[in-house]
Design a protein around this motif. Structure first.
Motif, mmCIF file in Angstrom:
data_model
loop_
_atom_site.group_PDB
_atom_site.id
_atom_site.type_symbol
_atom_site.label_atom_id
_atom_site.label_comp_id
_atom_site.label_asym_id
_atom_site.label_seq_id
_atom_site.Cartn_x
_atom_site.Cartn_y
_atom_site.Cartn_z
ATOM 1 N N ARG A 115 35.866 8.267 15.172
ATOM 2 C CA ARG A 115 34.774 7.513 14.559
ATOM 3 C C ARG A 115 34.055 8.302 13.474
ATOM 4 N N ALA A 116 33.821 9.575 13.726
ATOM 5 C CA ALA A 116 33.031 10.378 12.787
ATOM 6 C C ALA A 116 33.765 10.652 11.482
ATOM 7 N N ARG A 117 35.090 10.500 11.478
ATOM 8 C CA ARG A 117 35.877 10.847 10.287
ATOM 9 C C ARG A 117 36.600 9.641 9.692
ATOM 10 N N THR A 118 36.169 8.439 10.055
ATOM 11 C CA THR A 118 36.901 7.250 9.633
ATOM 12 C C THR A 118 36.028 6.311 8.813
ATOM 13 N N GLY A 119 36.538 5.903 7.643
ATOM 14 C CA GLY A 119 35.855 4.923 6.815
ATOM 15 C C GLY A 119 36.502 3.558 6.956
ATOM 16 N N PHE A 120 35.872 2.548 6.351
ATOM 17 C CA PHE A 120 36.381 1.187 6.528
ATOM 18 C C PHE A 120 37.787 1.018 5.964
ATOM 19 N N GLU A 121 38.081 1.624 4.815
ATOM 20 C CA GLU A 121 39.408 1.453 4.218
ATOM 21 C C GLU A 121 40.504 1.958 5.157
ATOM 22 N N GLU A 122 40.227 3.065 5.843
ATOM 23 C CA GLU A 122 41.202 3.584 6.802
ATOM 24 C C GLU A 122 41.350 2.643 7.992
ATOM 25 N N VAL A 123 40.234 2.052 8.425
ATOM 26 C CA VAL A 123 40.303 1.073 9.510
ATOM 27 C C VAL A 123 41.161 -0.114 9.085
ATOM 28 N N LEU A 124 40.941 -0.617 7.879
ATOM 29 C CA LEU A 124 41.708 -1.758 7.377
ATOM 30 C C LEU A 124 43.192 -1.430 7.305
ATOM 31 N N GLN A 125 43.520 -0.263 6.778
ATOM 32 C CA GLN A 125 44.930 0.122 6.681
ATOM 33 C C GLN A 125 45.575 0.246 8.056
ATOM 34 N N SER A 126 44.814 0.756 9.022
ATOM 35 C CA SER A 126 45.344 0.889 10.378
ATOM 36 C C SER A 126 45.600 -0.487 10.989
ATOM 37 N N ILE A 127 44.695 -1.443 10.731
ATOM 38 C CA ILE A 127 44.882 -2.813 11.210
ATOM 39 C C ILE A 127 46.165 -3.404 10.636
ATOM 40 N N LEU A 151 40.256 -5.205 17.264
ATOM 41 C CA LEU A 151 39.617 -3.985 16.773
ATOM 42 C C LEU A 151 38.396 -3.676 17.626
ATOM 43 N N ILE A 152 38.374 -2.470 18.200
ATOM 44 C CA ILE A 152 37.276 -2.059 19.065
ATOM 45 C C ILE A 152 36.591 -0.829 18.467
ATOM 46 N N LEU A 153 35.263 -0.863 18.395
ATOM 47 C CA LEU A 153 34.482 0.265 17.903
ATOM 48 C C LEU A 153 33.526 0.708 19.001
ATOM 49 N N ALA A 154 33.592 1.986 19.349
ATOM 50 C CA ALA A 154 32.777 2.488 20.460
ATOM 51 C C ALA A 154 32.460 3.962 20.251
ATOM 52 N N GLY A 155 31.564 4.467 21.110
ATOM 53 C CA GLY A 155 31.318 5.906 21.148
ATOM 54 C C GLY A 155 32.327 6.506 22.098
ATOM 55 N N GLU A 156 31.890 6.764 23.311
ATOM 56 C CA GLU A 156 32.823 7.182 24.357
ATOM 57 C C GLU A 156 33.486 5.941 24.952
ATOM 58 N N VAL A 157 34.760 6.051 25.283
ATOM 59 C CA VAL A 157 35.481 4.917 25.861
ATOM 60 C C VAL A 157 35.175 4.860 27.348
#
Length: 216
Positions: free
Chosen positions: A106-118, A52-58
Motif C-alpha cells: 500500500r505504501a509504495r503503490t499508486g493508482f496507475e499501478e493498481v489499474l495495471q495490476s487489475i 479489488l481490496i484495499l486494506a491496512g493489515e489483512v
C-alpha cells in the motif's frame, strides 16, 4: 511491460472493497475516470472480473471479503487484487485459494499501478513482492510435510474451534463477534464454511461433531 501488451484486455469489470469509505470512494472515482475499468455496484459483484481490496493489515474481516467473493462469483475467471500493508503467511495461502493473484504494498503503490495490476490479472499475470512469493513457497512446503497444517481433530481449524467453543457456551453471533473482535458477518461465514466443508447440517450439528471428535 510490453511483453504483456497484446494479452492485456482493453477493459475489465471490477468491484472495490475497502476498510474506510474515503479510500473506497476515492479509488472508485479514479476507476470511473478511466475507460479501461468498468465499475460494478455490489449488487453485481458476482459478475465482476476483478475484486479489488484495499486494506491496512489483512484481518479476518478482509479474509471474509475474499471468501465471500469466491463463494458468490459466477465468473470462473474472477481474480482478486489486494492492496495492503501486510498479510500473514497462513492468510496469504488462504487468499490464493480464494483467487488472489496480486498483492501490492500500500505504501509504495499508486493508482496507475493498481489499474495495471487489475488489467494484467485478467491476462493471467500475477504480481507479488519477492518476499511474499518466498513466504508462500515456504508455507506450501510446510503443508506438504504436514498436510494437516493447522487442522485439529474432526477436520476443524483453529478459528473454527474458537467460534464453536463459544457456541457451545450458549453465545449468539453478536456475542461471539464481540468476544473474538470479529464482525458478525465473519462469524456467520466461519460457521457457514465449516458446516459446508464438513457436510454438517447446522451449527448445533457442528458443535456436536466437534465434541465427539475431541476438538472441544
Amino acid at each position: 511491460m510490453s511483453t504483456y501488451n497484446e494479452k492485456v484486455p482493453a477493459s475489465v469489470s471490477a468491484v472495490v472493497r475497502a476498510e474506510d469509505p474515503v479510500t473506497r470512494h476515492g479509488t472508485e472515482a479514479c476507476l470511473r475516470a478511466t475507460d479501461r475499468a468498468i465499475l460494478l455496484p455490489d449488487s453485481q459483484s458476482a459478475h465482476a472480473d476483478v475484486f479489488l481490496i484495499l486494506a491496512g493489515e489483512v484481518t479476518e474481516e478482509v479474509m471474509s471479503w475474499m471468501e465471500e467473493a469466491a463463494d458468490k462469483t459466477s465468473n470462473p475467471d474472477m481474480r482478486i487484487v489486494l492492496v495492503a500493508d501486510r498479510i500473514s503467511r497462513p492468510r496469504l495461502v488462504r487468499a490464493v485459494g480464494y483467487g488472489l493473484v496480486s498483492f501490492l504494498p500500500r505504501a509504495r503503490t499508486g493508482f496507475e499501478e493498481v489499474l495495471q495490476s487489475i488489467l494484467r490479472s485478467q491476462a493471467g499475470v500475477a504480481q507479488m513482492p519477492g518476499e511474499l512469493v518466498r513466504s508462500l513457497i515456504d508455507e506450501l512446503r510446510t503443508l506438504q510435510r504436514d498436510p494437516s497444517g493447522a487442522t485439529l481433530p474432526g477436520g476443524f481449524e483453529g478459528r473454527e474451534i474458537d467460534v464453536l467453543r463459544l457456541l457451545a457456551d450458549g453465545l449468539d453471533n453478536t456475542e461471539i463477534a464481540a468476544r473474538l473482535s470479529y464482525s458478525e458477518r465473519t462469524i456467520k461465514n466461519i460457521i457457514s464454511s465449516v458446516t459446508r466443508r464438513l457436510n454438517l447440517r447446522n451449527r448445533t450439528h457442528a458443535v456436536a461433531h466437534a465434541l465427539r471428535s475431541g476438538a472441544l
